[in-house]
Design a protein around this motif. Structure first.
Motif, PDB file in Angstrom:
ATOM      1  N   LEU A 489      35.655-145.589  -7.225  1.00  0.00           N
ATOM      2  CA  LEU A 489      36.100-144.198  -7.096  1.00  0.00           C
ATOM      3  C   LEU A 489      36.127-143.434  -8.412  1.00  0.00           C
ATOM      4  N   GLY A 490      35.149-143.721  -9.253  1.00  0.00           N
ATOM      5  CA  GLY A 490      34.986-142.931 -10.474  1.00  0.00           C
ATOM      6  C   GLY A 490      35.885-143.357 -11.620  1.00  0.00           C
ATOM      7  N   ILE A 491      36.624-144.448 -11.452  1.00  0.00           N
ATOM      8  CA  ILE A 491      37.557-144.815 -12.525  1.00  0.00           C
ATOM      9  C   ILE A 491      36.818-145.334 -13.763  1.00  0.00           C
ATOM     10  N   GLY A 492      35.707-146.003 -13.545  1.00  0.00           N
ATOM     11  CA  GLY A 492      34.874-146.435 -14.672  1.00  0.00           C
ATOM     12  C   GLY A 492      35.470-147.590 -15.467  1.00  0.00           C
ATOM     13  N   TRP A 493      34.722-147.985 -16.509  1.00  0.00           N
ATOM     14  CA  TRP A 493      35.139-149.015 -17.464  1.00  0.00           C
ATOM     15  C   TRP A 493      35.599-150.297 -16.766  1.00  0.00           C
ATOM     16  N   MET A 494      36.745-150.832 -17.173  1.00  0.00           N
ATOM     17  CA  MET A 494      37.231-152.138 -16.725  1.00  0.00           C
ATOM     18  C   MET A 494      36.234-153.255 -17.105  1.00  0.00           C
ATOM     19  N   VAL A 495      35.316-152.926 -18.018  1.00  0.00           N
ATOM     20  CA  VAL A 495      34.356-153.940 -18.497  1.00  0.00           C
ATOM     21  C   VAL A 495      34.882-154.580 -19.778  1.00  0.00           C
ATOM     22  N   THR A 496      34.325-155.713 -20.099  1.00  0.00           N
ATOM     23  CA  THR A 496      34.671-156.377 -21.344  1.00  0.00           C
ATOM     24  C   THR A 496      34.370-155.433 -22.511  1.00  0.00           C
ATOM     25  N   ASP A 549      42.090-130.570  -6.883  1.00  0.00           N
ATOM     26  CA  ASP A 549      42.913-130.927  -5.727  1.00  0.00           C
ATOM     27  C   ASP A 549      42.441-132.269  -5.158  1.00  0.00           C
ATOM     28  N   PRO A 550      43.316-133.249  -5.089  1.00  0.00           N
ATOM     29  CA  PRO A 550      42.865-134.566  -4.603  1.00  0.00           C
ATOM     30  C   PRO A 550      42.335-134.522  -3.171  1.00  0.00           C
ATOM     31  N   LYS A 551      42.721-133.486  -2.430  1.00  0.00           N
ATOM     32  CA  LYS A 551      42.244-133.414  -1.036  1.00  0.00           C
ATOM     33  C   LYS A 551      40.796-132.919  -0.965  1.00  0.00           C
ATOM     34  N   THR A 552      40.383-132.147  -1.955  1.00  0.00           N
ATOM     35  CA  THR A 552      39.004-131.636  -1.918  1.00  0.00           C
ATOM     36  C   THR A 552      38.097-132.355  -2.921  1.00  0.00           C
ATOM     37  N   CYS A 553      38.700-133.093  -3.804  1.00  0.00           N
ATOM     38  CA  CYS A 553      37.901-133.826  -4.803  1.00  0.00           C
ATOM     39  C   CYS A 553      37.029-134.854  -4.073  1.00  0.00           C
ATOM     40  N   PRO A 554      35.720-134.916  -4.381  1.00  0.00           N
ATOM     41  CA  PRO A 554      34.896-135.952  -3.731  1.00  0.00           C
ATOM     42  C   PRO A 554      35.546-137.319  -3.953  1.00  0.00           C
ATOM     43  N   GLU A 555      35.637-138.085  -2.884  1.00  0.00           N
ATOM     44  CA  GLU A 555      36.406-139.337  -3.006  1.00  0.00           C
ATOM     45  C   GLU A 555      35.802-140.309  -4.008  1.00  0.00           C
ATOM     46  N   ASN A 556      34.468-140.250  -4.142  1.00  0.00           N
ATOM     47  CA  ASN A 556      33.897-141.217  -5.093  1.00  0.00           C
ATOM     48  C   ASN A 556      34.250-140.878  -6.552  1.00  0.00           C
ATOM     49  N   LEU A 557      34.946-139.742  -6.769  1.00  0.00           N
ATOM     50  CA  LEU A 557      35.413-139.407  -8.120  1.00  0.00           C
ATOM     51  C   LEU A 557      36.936-139.228  -8.163  1.00  0.00           C
ATOM     52  N   LEU A 558      37.578-139.644  -7.083  1.00  0.00           N
ATOM     53  CA  LEU A 558      39.011-139.367  -6.942  1.00  0.00           C
ATOM     54  C   LEU A 558      39.822-139.854  -8.148  1.00  0.00           C
ATOM     55  N   LEU A 559      39.554-141.066  -8.587  1.00  0.00           N
ATOM     56  CA  LEU A 559      40.384-141.640  -9.650  1.00  0.00           C
ATOM     57  C   LEU A 559      39.969-141.144 -11.040  1.00  0.00           C
ATOM     58  N   PHE A 560      38.825-140.508 -11.104  1.00  0.00           N
ATOM     59  CA  PHE A 560      38.448-139.886 -12.383  1.00  0.00           C
ATOM     60  C   PHE A 560      39.350-138.684 -12.640  1.00  0.00           C
ATOM     61  N   PHE A 561      39.705-137.983 -11.553  1.00  0.00           N
ATOM     62  CA  PHE A 561      40.441-136.724 -11.707  1.00  0.00           C
ATOM     63  C   PHE A 561      41.931-136.816 -11.393  1.00  0.00           C
ATOM     64  N   HIS A 562      42.335-137.894 -10.706  1.00  0.00           N
ATOM     65  CA  HIS A 562      43.718-137.913 -10.211  1.00  0.00           C
ATOM     66  C   HIS A 562      44.362-139.271 -10.378  1.00  0.00           C
ATOM     67  N   HIS A 563      45.665-139.243 -10.595  1.00  0.00           N
ATOM     68  CA  HIS A 563      46.447-140.477 -10.536  1.00  0.00           C
ATOM     69  C   HIS A 563      46.967-140.575  -9.104  1.00  0.00           C
ATOM     70  N   ILE A 564      46.539-141.592  -8.394  1.00  0.00           N
ATOM     71  CA  ILE A 564      46.732-141.648  -6.939  1.00  0.00           C
ATOM     72  C   ILE A 564      47.588-142.874  -6.568  1.00  0.00           C
ATOM     73  N   PRO A 565      48.579-142.672  -5.711  1.00  0.00           N
ATOM     74  CA  PRO A 565      49.395-143.826  -5.297  1.00  0.00           C
ATOM     75  C   PRO A 565      48.591-144.803  -4.428  1.00  0.00           C
TER      76      PRO A 565
END
Ligand code: GCV
Length: 650
Positions: A489-496, A549-565
């Motif tokens: 969801l667009g969060i990226g990284w998490m690589v070594t 807006d997390p409701k209109t943000c494309p979901e595949n980029l949701l975590l790039f733009f929002h901190h989501i529970p």
């Protein structure tokens, strides 16, 4: 005489017709038969048309677009019209490609004009022979602080011309040590020789430049772009360079980034630096390609208002309109750094009065190191198709970087290339699809990812329809598979850190603190809204509101733009945490499927290719497994929410 043992990639001309010298007749009408580029075209036709028996006529037609061509097939003669030699060469390659793809060339009737004026490859090759982010062996341009020129250099130029590339930067943007000397007498002879080989194929040589050269080569005590002595030094230096390398296209510059020197040291702007060099090189017709990958990597990223994603726009937007005509800004596709999914850089189209070009990366730095299969053309198509809303029409990234949107003559696309001296050029034989695909797409942005994949498969292998479809499908789904088992969801990284292969969920570069994902007990993602870092506001409307807006943000980029529970419900009805679990399990399964699918190619592709790719799929499956395990257990421990499907997560 060297024995040629490296791959011919998509120019083997061996699938459906015989290779070798031929008696094919080539005629000229309005073109000079002795022209170096036409000689290359002729050689290529001899190689590929040996058993076809058609004659080819190159006819000059001033009405054809620059570097474009028309082809009119016929029973006895095929006419290729162009207004310049590059167009004629590209027409010849088109003809050969059509033939190899099984088309009836007597029926060919095409008209093509390049979508982008600049279509470039950027090598990150170092002069000791290593390649920054190289996954295909060592450099074929450099070894032991010297330049290599051999038969492979010529083949490289052929490959590039065959896909429409017209500019190549041979050295790493991080210009260090011996590479600073590339603009000295020590290397002029060899660079000249190289530029001549490139010129035979309509390609201009470019060099990456060390902004601190006045200090390192000239013995000055500074490299302030507004200092008279510095300017005088550059004038002399550039004159010396162009006296010896009259065909040089210009320079690519990485300044003020990741430890590289630049104008900021002297309180100057990026425009001050780029324009000074632009003015100095202008009398020779050269250009300055100035990268926008400028950010302060030593900043304290724990501050939640500090956002690396903002940096490019923050540094460059206010200078819009100040750059000189022969300066072009090269902008990475995303605001961060070539992740598997990022939003489009808001700088593209954010600038309206500045020459700009798109930079993408086919070296698979964050996308699997050419071990994991990851066909990137679908991603590039998404990027090019993105509507920036920079004006009411002609506002896509493709419109902007082609120069169409704002009438720029200097415009285009560049890729950080994925080649090395491995015999197959790209480490993984299947990664050549990205090399081929980038060039084809930069020349014709209307081509689909599938058309390009199919062409590449047909030109490279000799498969029946079923296997051809299978391989095309493997390519087309590979990016999503990689995304599923890596960072969702667009969060990226998490690589070594540093290597950028394999999982390290909290892995963080340049600092001991922070994470890229900002996950806590409640949720994950970076708040880049107006209440967070404000990055979303760098876009034009309606994109800014859409992302905000997390409701209109494309979901595949949701975590790039929002901190989501973790219990956030996605459109599918799944919770966020369940999506993380599901996508990782699914990605791992899909990686295993890819490996299984490849088994069908045994005996159908050359054995060495089969073995090489098989081995890589084995590694990919292990990688996917590790990602799946690590990411799922990390988020299980953080969230304490169990997998609904009861799968084992440790
Ligand atoms: C050439 C990323 C890479 C670096 C690269 C840099 C750049 O940070 O990890 O290796 O340096 O991008 O694009 O300049």
């Amino acid at each position: 005489m060297e024995v040629k043992n490296w791959s011919d990639l998509w120019l083997s001309y061996s699938n459906k017709i015989g290779a070798g010298e031929s008696s094919c007749t080539v005629m000229y009408d309005g073109f000079e038969p002795e022209n170096r580029i036409l000689k290359s075209a002729e050689k290529e036709l001899f190689k590929g048309l040996s058993e076809v028996g058609t004659a080819v006529k190159f006819r000059r037609n001033e009405a054809v677009a620059k570097e474009g061509y028309n082809i009119n097939g016929g029973k006895d003669i095929t006419v290729i019209e162009a207004s310049d030699e590059n167009g004629a060469l590209y027409g010849a390659f088109h003809l050969l490609r059509s033939l190899e793809c099984g088309e009836d060339i007597t029926e060919l009737n095409v008209s093509k004009a390049p979508s982008n004026p600049l279509r470039m490859m950027n090598h990150w090759d170092n002069m000791d022979g290593s390649i920054e982010r190289g996954y295909s062996g060592r450099s074929f341009f450099f070894e032991k602080d010297d330049i290599i020129i051999n038969e492979r250099t010529v083949d490289y130029a052929r490959f590039m011309a065959s896909i429409g590339i017209n500019g190549v930067v041979i050295n790493n943007v991080n210009v260090k040590w011996a590479a600073t000397d590339l603009i000295t007498i020590r290397f002029f002879d060899k660079l000249y020789e190289l530029s001549e080989i490139f010129a035979d194929y309509g390609i201009k040589l470019y060099l990456s430049l060390n902004f601190a050269s006045p200090i390192e080569l000239g013995g000055l005590d500074n490299c302030d772009p507004l200092d008279d002595q510095v300017i005088a030094w550059w004038k002399d230096k550039v004159k010396e360079v162009y006296d010896r390398l009259p065909n040089l296209g210009g320079f690519l510059v990485k300044a003020d980034s990741e430890g590289r020197p630049g104008p900021f040291t002297y309180g100057r702007t990026q425009a001050d630096g780029a324009n000074m060099l632009g003015d100095v090189i202008a009398p020779y017709g050269g250009i300055i390609i100035w990268r926008c990958f400028v950010y302060n990597c030593t900043q304290d990223w724990r501050d939640t208002k500090t956002d690396r994603a903002r940096a490019g726009y923050d540094y460059f937007k206010d200078l819009d309109g100040q750059y000189h005509d022969n300066v072009i800004l090269q902008i990475k596709n995303g605001p961060m750094d070539f992740q598997i999914r990022e939003p489009i850089s808001p700088l593209i189209g954010g600038l309206t009065k500045t020459n700009q070009m798109l930079e993408v990366q086919i070296a698979q730095e964050y996308t699997g190191h050419q071990i994991d299969l990851c066909y990137l053309i679908p991603m590039f198509k998404e990027i090019l198709g993105f509507k920036t809303y920079c004006q009411s029409e002609n506002d896509t990234v493709a419109d902007v970087v082609s120069g169409r949107a704002f009438g720029n003559k200097l415009a285009g696309m560049a890729a950080v290339i994925n080649t090395g001296n491995d015999l197959n050029w790209t480490g993984n034989d299947l990664a050549a699809a990205n090399l081929y695909g980038f060039g084809r797409l930069a020349y014709d942005t209307e081509l689909t990812a599938e058309e390009i994949a199919r062409e590449w498969v047909r030109l490279t292998f000799d498969l029946d329809k079923e296997l051809e479809d299978k391989l095309v499908n493997m390519l087309l789904t590979s990016r999503e598979t990689y995304e599923k088992y890596t960072s969702p969801l667009g969060i990226g990284w998490m690589v070594t850190p540093n290597t950028h292969y394999g999982p390290s969920v909290d892995g963080y570069e340049y600092s001991r603190w922070g994470t890229y994902h900002r996950a806590d007990h409640f949720g994950i993602g970076v708040d880049r809204t107006d209440k967070g870092t404000g990055y979303a506001q760098q876009y034009y409307q309606p994109n800014a509101d859409m992302y905000n807006d997390p409701k209109t943000c494309p979901e595949n980029l949701l975590l790039f733009f929002h901190h989501i529970p973790y219990d956030w419900k996605l459109k599918s009805g799944q919770t966020l945490i369940q999506y993380i679990y599901d996508s990782h399990f699914e990605g791992y399964e899909e990686a295993k499927e890819l490996q299984k699918s490849w088994k069908a190619f045994e005996g159908k592709v050359p054995q060495n290719v089969y073995n090489c790719v098989s081995h890589r799929f084995e590694l990919q499956v292990a990688n996917a497994h590790e990602w799946c395990d690590q990411v799922n257990s990390y988020f299980y421990r953080k969230s304490a929410v169990a997998d609904e499907k009861g799968r084992e997560i440790f």
